[in-house]
Design an enzyme around this catalytic site. Structure first.
Site, short mmCIF file in Angstrom:
data_model
loop_
_atom_site.label_atom_id
_atom_site.label_comp_id
_atom_site.label_asym_id
_atom_site.label_seq_id
_atom_site.Cartn_x
_atom_site.Cartn_y
_atom_site.Cartn_z
N GLY A 22 0.78 -1.23 0.00
CA GLY A 22 0.00 0.00 0.00
C GLY A 22 0.82 1.28 0.00
CB ILE A 104 -10.98 -4.86 -13.45
CG1 ILE A 104 -10.08 -4.24 -12.38
CG2 ILE A 104 -12.30 -4.10 -13.55
CD1 ILE A 104 -10.63 -4.28 -10.97
CG HIS A 120 2.57 -1.77 -15.47
ND1 HIS A 120 2.27 -3.04 -15.01
CD2 HIS A 120 3.68 -1.90 -16.23
CE1 HIS A 120 3.16 -3.90 -15.48
NE2 HIS A 120 4.02 -3.23 -16.23
CD GLU A 191 5.23 2.04 -8.82
OE1 GLU A 191 4.27 1.74 -8.11
OE2 GLU A 191 6.15 1.25 -9.08
C1 GRF Z 1 3.53 -1.12 -7.38
O1 GRF Z 1 4.80 -1.34 -7.88
C2 GRF Z 1 2.57 -0.88 -8.52
O2 GRF Z 1 3.16 -0.23 -9.59
C3 GRF Z 1 2.19 -2.28 -8.89
O3 GRF Z 1 2.10 -2.97 -7.68
C4 GRF Z 1 2.96 -2.36 -6.72
C5 GRF Z 1 2.11 -2.05 -5.51
O4 GRF Z 1 2.87 -1.57 -4.44
N1 GRF Z 1 0.98 -2.29 -9.69
P1 GRF Z 1 2.16 -0.93 -3.17
O5 GRF Z 1 1.20 -1.96 -2.60
O6 GRF Z 1 1.46 0.33 -3.61
O7 GRF Z 1 3.28 -0.64 -2.20
#
Ligand code: GRF
Length: 218
Positions: A22, A104, A120, A191
């Protein structure tokens, strides 16, 4: 659903779907607190995994958080029904997949056109699609020897990582990177920045979709 530009006085409600640590959920929470995401509330967090640390992050902020696990339903169809019903009952404007590892269902995509986004951890169309999740994405990028990777926020369509691209951010690959080191750098530098930014842009009607092409007004 009303055009987002017409919703200026209403709070934009999002559901965040998670499976693991998370950290992206935390980035959204922090961005709301910092005013980077404006006029937006997290109405609901859903995890398919009852052990997800993301649930603790939600609880710490008094955000409603629930587990909806496929393991607790007799069929995938029943799980899909429960997931969609819960999101619909919460009346959210946008569904944010932040590390959510369940597919989904198509009918949920139909019910939320251009209203589901995913983060992603690569520059799509590289290192994406079926089987590219978690550390595997970074293992493949390092195996291929790319010098640049990054992250992508995209709308969710019925394929895997095939929907219209909203934002991307490149991150350098450094000598000596391991999948974990690269994963962390991409989270920190890409991200946790572009996911909150995309939510704020969508909440303020700044993202227009035309087929596979997205225009972002900044
Ligand atoms: C992240 O690397 C995201 O890009 C991918 O899954 C991971 C989730 O990490 N889809 P977190 O649970 O937000 O720490």
């Amino acid at each position: 659903m009303p055009a987002l530009a017409d919703r200026s006085l209403k709070v934009f409600k999002i559901a965040v779907l998670v499976s693991g640590g998370g950290t992206n959920l935390q980035a959204i929470i922090d961005a709301i607190d910092a005013g980077i995401i404006r006029d937006t509330e997290i109405a609901l967090v859903i995890s398919n995994n009852e052990g997800a640390y993301a649930l603790e992050r939600a609880k710490a902020k008094n955000i409603p958080a629930e587990v909806i696990s496929p393991k607790k339903f007799e069929s995938r169809e029943a799980f899909n029904d429960a997931l969609q019903k819960r999101v619909q009952d919460a009346g959210v404007d946008l569904i944010v997949l932040a590390g959510f590892l369940c597919a989904i269902p198509d009918r949920m995509v139909d019910a939320y056109p251009d209203r589901i986004i995913n983060i992603h951890p690569s520059l799509i169309p590289s290192f994406c699609g079926k089987g590219f999740y978690g550390l595997k994405v970074h293992e493949k990028a390092l195996e291929r020897g790319v010098k640049v990777s990054g992250a992508t926020v995209h709308f969710v369509d019925k394929g895997t990582d095939t929907g219209p691209i909203i934002l991307q951010k490149a991150v350098s690959v450094e000598n000596g990177d391991t999948p974990k080191i690269l994963q962390r750098r991409i989270m920190e530098q890409a991200e946790w920045k572009i996911l909150p930014k995309a939510i704020d842009l969508i909440a303020h009607g700044k993202v227009k979709v035309d087929g596979r092409k997205v225009t972002v007004e900044e």
